[in-house]
Design a protein around this motif. Structure first.
Motif, mmCIF file in Angstrom:
data_model
loop_
_atom_site.group_PDB
_atom_site.id
_atom_site.type_symbol
_atom_site.label_atom_id
_atom_site.label_comp_id
_atom_site.label_asym_id
_atom_site.label_seq_id
_atom_site.Cartn_x
_atom_site.Cartn_y
_atom_site.Cartn_z
ATOM 1 N N MET A 77 71.771 38.647 105.411
ATOM 2 C CA MET A 77 72.071 37.250 105.080
ATOM 3 C C MET A 77 71.507 36.895 103.710
ATOM 4 O O MET A 77 72.142 36.193 102.917
ATOM 5 N N LEU A 78 70.298 37.406 103.438
ATOM 6 C CA LEU A 78 69.660 37.133 102.145
ATOM 7 C C LEU A 78 70.465 37.759 101.005
ATOM 8 O O LEU A 78 70.700 37.119 99.972
ATOM 9 N N ILE A 79 70.913 38.999 101.227
ATOM 10 C CA ILE A 79 71.712 39.687 100.200
ATOM 11 C C ILE A 79 73.013 38.929 99.946
ATOM 12 O O ILE A 79 73.406 38.711 98.800
ATOM 13 N N LYS A 80 73.652 38.510 101.043
ATOM 14 C CA LYS A 80 74.919 37.785 100.901
ATOM 15 C C LYS A 80 74.712 36.480 100.116
ATOM 16 O O LYS A 80 75.516 36.126 99.261
ATOM 17 N N ASP A 81 73.619 35.788 100.423
ATOM 18 C CA ASP A 81 73.311 34.534 99.720
ATOM 19 C C ASP A 81 73.120 34.798 98.231
ATOM 20 O O ASP A 81 73.688 34.121 97.376
ATOM 21 N N ARG A 82 72.309 35.835 97.918
ATOM 22 C CA ARG A 82 72.044 36.169 96.503
ATOM 23 C C ARG A 82 73.339 36.573 95.798
ATOM 24 O O ARG A 82 73.599 36.134 94.683
ATOM 25 N N LEU A 83 74.136 37.401 96.470
ATOM 26 C CA LEU A 83 75.370 37.890 95.831
ATOM 27 C C LEU A 83 76.354 36.751 95.572
ATOM 28 O O LEU A 83 77.031 36.738 94.541
ATOM 29 N N THR A 84 76.418 35.799 96.495
ATOM 30 C CA THR A 84 77.306 34.645 96.289
ATOM 31 C C THR A 84 76.869 33.874 95.055
ATOM 32 O O THR A 84 77.695 33.506 94.201
ATOM 33 N N GLN A 85 75.555 33.646 94.963
ATOM 34 C CA GLN A 85 75.019 32.917 93.811
ATOM 35 C C GLN A 85 75.262 33.683 92.510
ATOM 36 O O GLN A 85 75.683 33.103 91.507
ATOM 37 N N ILE A 86 75.003 34.987 92.560
ATOM 38 C CA ILE A 86 75.156 35.824 91.358
ATOM 39 C C ILE A 86 76.617 35.833 90.901
ATOM 40 O O ILE A 86 76.915 35.715 89.716
ATOM 41 N N ASN A 87 77.495 35.950 91.878
ATOM 42 C CA ASN A 87 78.930 35.949 91.574
ATOM 43 C C ASN A 87 79.333 34.644 90.889
ATOM 44 O O ASN A 87 80.084 34.658 89.904
ATOM 45 N N THR A 88 78.833 33.523 91.411
ATOM 46 C CA THR A 88 79.140 32.220 90.810
ATOM 47 C C THR A 88 78.623 32.173 89.382
ATOM 48 O O THR A 88 79.338 31.745 88.464
ATOM 49 N N ILE A 89 77.379 32.621 89.184
ATOM 50 C CA ILE A 89 76.785 32.604 87.836
ATOM 51 C C ILE A 89 77.623 33.446 86.873
ATOM 52 O O ILE A 89 77.974 33.004 85.783
ATOM 53 N N MET A 90 77.987 34.655 87.336
ATOM 54 C CA MET A 90 78.718 35.565 86.443
ATOM 55 C C MET A 90 80.104 35.027 86.107
ATOM 56 O O MET A 90 80.606 35.242 85.001
ATOM 57 N N ASN A 91 80.701 34.328 87.072
ATOM 58 C CA ASN A 91 82.035 33.763 86.797
ATOM 59 C C ASN A 91 81.966 32.528 85.905
ATOM 60 O O ASN A 91 82.937 32.194 85.240
ATOM 61 N N GLN A 92 80.824 31.837 85.944
ATOM 62 C CA GLN A 92 80.711 30.594 85.172
ATOM 63 C C GLN A 92 80.068 30.806 83.797
ATOM 64 O O GLN A 92 79.886 29.847 83.058
ATOM 65 N N ARG A 93 79.705 32.043 83.480
ATOM 66 C CA ARG A 93 79.082 32.281 82.174
ATOM 67 C C ARG A 93 80.067 31.953 81.053
ATOM 68 O O ARG A 93 81.276 32.190 81.189
ATOM 69 N N LYS A 94 79.506 31.418 80.002
ATOM 70 C CA LYS A 94 80.387 30.852 78.970
ATOM 71 C C LYS A 94 80.992 31.877 78.024
ATOM 72 O O LYS A 94 81.931 31.573 77.310
ATOM 73 N N ASN A 95 80.454 33.062 77.998
ATOM 74 C CA ASN A 95 80.991 34.145 77.158
ATOM 75 C C ASN A 95 81.151 33.727 75.689
ATOM 76 O O ASN A 95 82.230 33.881 75.098
ATOM 77 N N LEU A 96 80.089 33.171 75.134
ATOM 78 C CA LEU A 96 80.142 32.760 73.727
ATOM 79 C C LEU A 96 80.314 33.960 72.804
ATOM 80 O O LEU A 96 80.853 33.832 71.703
ATOM 81 N N ASP A 97 79.852 35.131 73.267
ATOM 82 C CA ASP A 97 79.977 36.337 72.436
ATOM 83 C C ASP A 97 81.441 36.663 72.159
ATOM 84 O O ASP A 97 81.799 37.121 71.067
ATOM 85 N N GLU A 98 82.298 36.389 73.160
ATOM 86 C CA GLU A 98 83.727 36.663 72.984
ATOM 87 C C GLU A 98 84.333 35.716 71.938
ATOM 88 O O GLU A 98 85.161 36.136 71.113
ATOM 89 N N THR A 99 83.894 34.458 71.986
ATOM 90 C CA THR A 99 84.374 33.483 70.992
ATOM 91 C C THR A 99 83.947 33.929 69.594
ATOM 92 O O THR A 99 84.756 33.923 68.649
ATOM 93 N N ILE A 100 82.673 34.313 69.478
ATOM 94 C CA ILE A 100 82.156 34.753 68.171
ATOM 95 C C ILE A 100 82.918 35.992 67.696
ATOM 96 O O ILE A 100 83.330 36.078 66.533
ATOM 97 N N ALA A 101 83.131 36.946 68.634
ATOM 98 C CA ALA A 101 83.828 38.181 68.278
ATOM 99 C C ALA A 101 85.242 37.893 67.780
ATOM 100 O O ALA A 101 85.697 38.506 66.801
ATOM 101 N N THR A 102 85.918 36.946 68.425
ATOM 102 C CA THR A 102 87.291 36.594 68.002
ATOM 103 C C THR A 102 87.276 36.016 66.594
ATOM 104 O O THR A 102 88.125 36.354 65.758
ATOM 105 N N ILE A 103 86.283 35.148 66.341
ATOM 106 C CA ILE A 103 86.202 34.519 65.006
ATOM 107 C C ILE A 103 85.861 35.563 63.947
ATOM 108 O O ILE A 103 86.481 35.603 62.876
ATOM 109 N N ILE A 104 84.916 36.443 64.283
ATOM 110 C CA ILE A 104 84.514 37.484 63.309
ATOM 111 C C ILE A 104 85.714 38.372 62.961
ATOM 112 O O ILE A 104 85.964 38.682 61.802
ATOM 113 N N SER A 105 86.450 38.738 64.023
ATOM 114 C CA SER A 105 87.586 39.648 63.796
ATOM 115 C C SER A 105 88.676 39.002 62.931
ATOM 116 O O SER A 105 89.463 39.700 62.305
ATOM 117 N N ALA A 106 88.690 37.669 62.938
ATOM 118 C CA ALA A 106 89.731 36.978 62.169
ATOM 119 C C ALA A 106 89.310 36.658 60.743
ATOM 120 O O ALA A 106 90.121 36.152 59.961
#
Lengths: 178, 244
Positions: A77-106
């Motif tokens: 139950m503890l693992i499931k709780d942690r994994l649910t939270q981790i999954n939410t965090i990973m899906n909600q991360r803003k990925n600013l590095d991707e934005t920066i990478a797109t701008i740099i490449s352009a």
């Protein structure tokens, strides 16, 4: 005389009818006893055939087995709780590095970033170059991204500044990231 | 004469009852049996039928409960205790239960090393230490100074994404080619109060969960554990079966 004859006939007829009635009442009584016995027997059989005690015993056995593994269950139950939270965090991360990478490449050849501020709601970019053509290429890229709704949702050119001393052109952009 | 006698009221006395008894004697036993049968039917048989329906519902509910219990038992039997311990360690490192400064600094340092970026000053926005931790997800903000430009920052953010504890970069400020500021939040969440309920359906570790654990392990979730984790697992809570 004739009256008396009629009277005898009526009595006999009455007796026959009474006997028939008695028979009918007896038959109804037998039918009632039969139906009641049938229902009683059927219900007794049905109630006896319900496997509730056996099921309750089975439930108790499985519950006991589970109680022995309760530490494992709590860990799961503890693992499931942690994994649910981790999954939410990973899906909600803003990925600013991707934005920066797109701008740099352009960034066209010869264009450099003077200042850059990126947060979740706003992007401020100041780029400079010795060539106005390169600056124009970067503006085209930005407008493309806006039109295709790929990187920006709004875009404002706050200014294009020419510095005669250093012979550079600066572009000040303000955008809202998607 | 006969008309006058028929209009006379019938006297209610023993003789009248005797006459009635002898007249209706052949019907008495049969009628009594029918009445008793009707009483038995309504007083005993119909309630028994109702009880049977109720028992049937109980059996269905019990069967469903047993199915859940069997499923739970099957799930828990399939899982290895060592795997569970390892997964707890990995997930608890990725999402700590409190503000783990050492792990955060280690993650930042690893990200800087991996991305070949020099770090400058940093500051934590710790917040109140006296607050009682709640079960909600909370964050710890860290403002980092990076000696580098936009490409260095991009590399650093990319590297920090693959470090544990999990973090997210919320803003980037690049002032020049050699000076940038990155604001990061590190996530933590206090452990929930767990209670054992054998009849609640358990959800086992799915393939997606397993994949996520593997990703976290690749981030260094297991290796970055510095000490033993204190996980609040109750030792022997009363189970519903034993409580009954």
């Amino acid at each position: 005389m004739s009256k008396e004859i009629n009277l005898i006939y009526s009595k006999k007829k009455n007796r026959i009818s009474q006997e028939r009635l008695i028979k009918i009442v007896h038959r109804i009584a037998y039918a009632c006893v039969g139906i009641t016995a049938l229902f009683a027997g059927g219900i007794y059989y049905l109630n006896q055939s319900v496997p509730l005690p056996a099921l309750q015993k089975q439930e108790a056995t499985i519950t006991q087995n589970l109680t022995l593994s309760q530490q494992k269950i709590l860990k799961l139950m503890l693992i499931k709780d942690r994994l649910t939270q981790i999954n939410t965090i990973m899906n909600q991360r803003k990925n600013l590095d991707e934005t920066i990478a797109t701008i740099i490449s352009a960034l066209p050849q010869g264009v450099s970033v003077n200042s850059f501020a990126l947060s979740t709601g706003k992007i401020d970019i100041t780029v400079s170059s010795h060539s106005l053509l390169a600056i124009n290429q970067f503006i085209d890229f930005s407008i493309n991204k806006l039109n295709n709704k790929e990187l920006f949702s709004t875009l404002t050119i706050n200014g294009i500044v020419a510095d005669a001393k250093s012979q550079t052109y600066s572009l000040i952009l303000e955008a809202t990231p998607l | 004469m006969s008309t006058t006698s028929s209009n006379k009221p019938i006297p209610i006395n023993e003789t009248t009852f005797r006459i009635l008894y002898f007249r209706f004697k052949p019907y008495l036993i049969s009628t009594g049996v029918v009445l008793i049968c009707i009483i038995l039917f309504f007083q005993f048989i119909i309630p028994q039928i109702g009880q049977w329906f109720s028992l049937r519902d109980q059996v269905i509910a019990e069967q469903q409960k047993i199915d859940v219990l069997n499923q739970n038992l099957s799930i828990i039997t399939r899982i290895n205790n060592a795997t569970l311990d390892r997964d707890i360690q990995i997930t608890a490192t990725a999402l700590p239960s409190n503000k783990d400064f050492a792990a955060i600094l280690s993650a930042v340092s690893n990200a800087a090393t991996t991305s070949n970026v020099s770090l400058g000053d940093y500051s934590f926005q710790v917040g109140s230490l006296s607050d009682t931790p709640t079960a909600t997800q909370t964050t710890l903000q860290l403002v980092l100074s990076i000696k580098g430009g936009i490409t260095d920052v991009e590399r650093f953010i990319q590297s920090l994404k693959t470090q544990v504890p999990l973090s997210d970069v919320t803003s980037v400020q690049i002032n020049s080619a050699s000076s940038s500021t990155v604001t990061t939040v590190f996530y933590y969440k206090p452990f929930p109060q767990l209670s054992f309920n054998s009849t609640a359906p358990l959800i086992g570790v799915t393939a997606q969960d397993d994949q996520l654990v593997k990703s976290l392990q690749a981030f260094g979730g297991e290796s970055s554990i510095t000490g033993p984790l204190t996980i609040p697992i109750p030792t022997a809570p009363p189970s519903p079966a034993t409580a009954q």
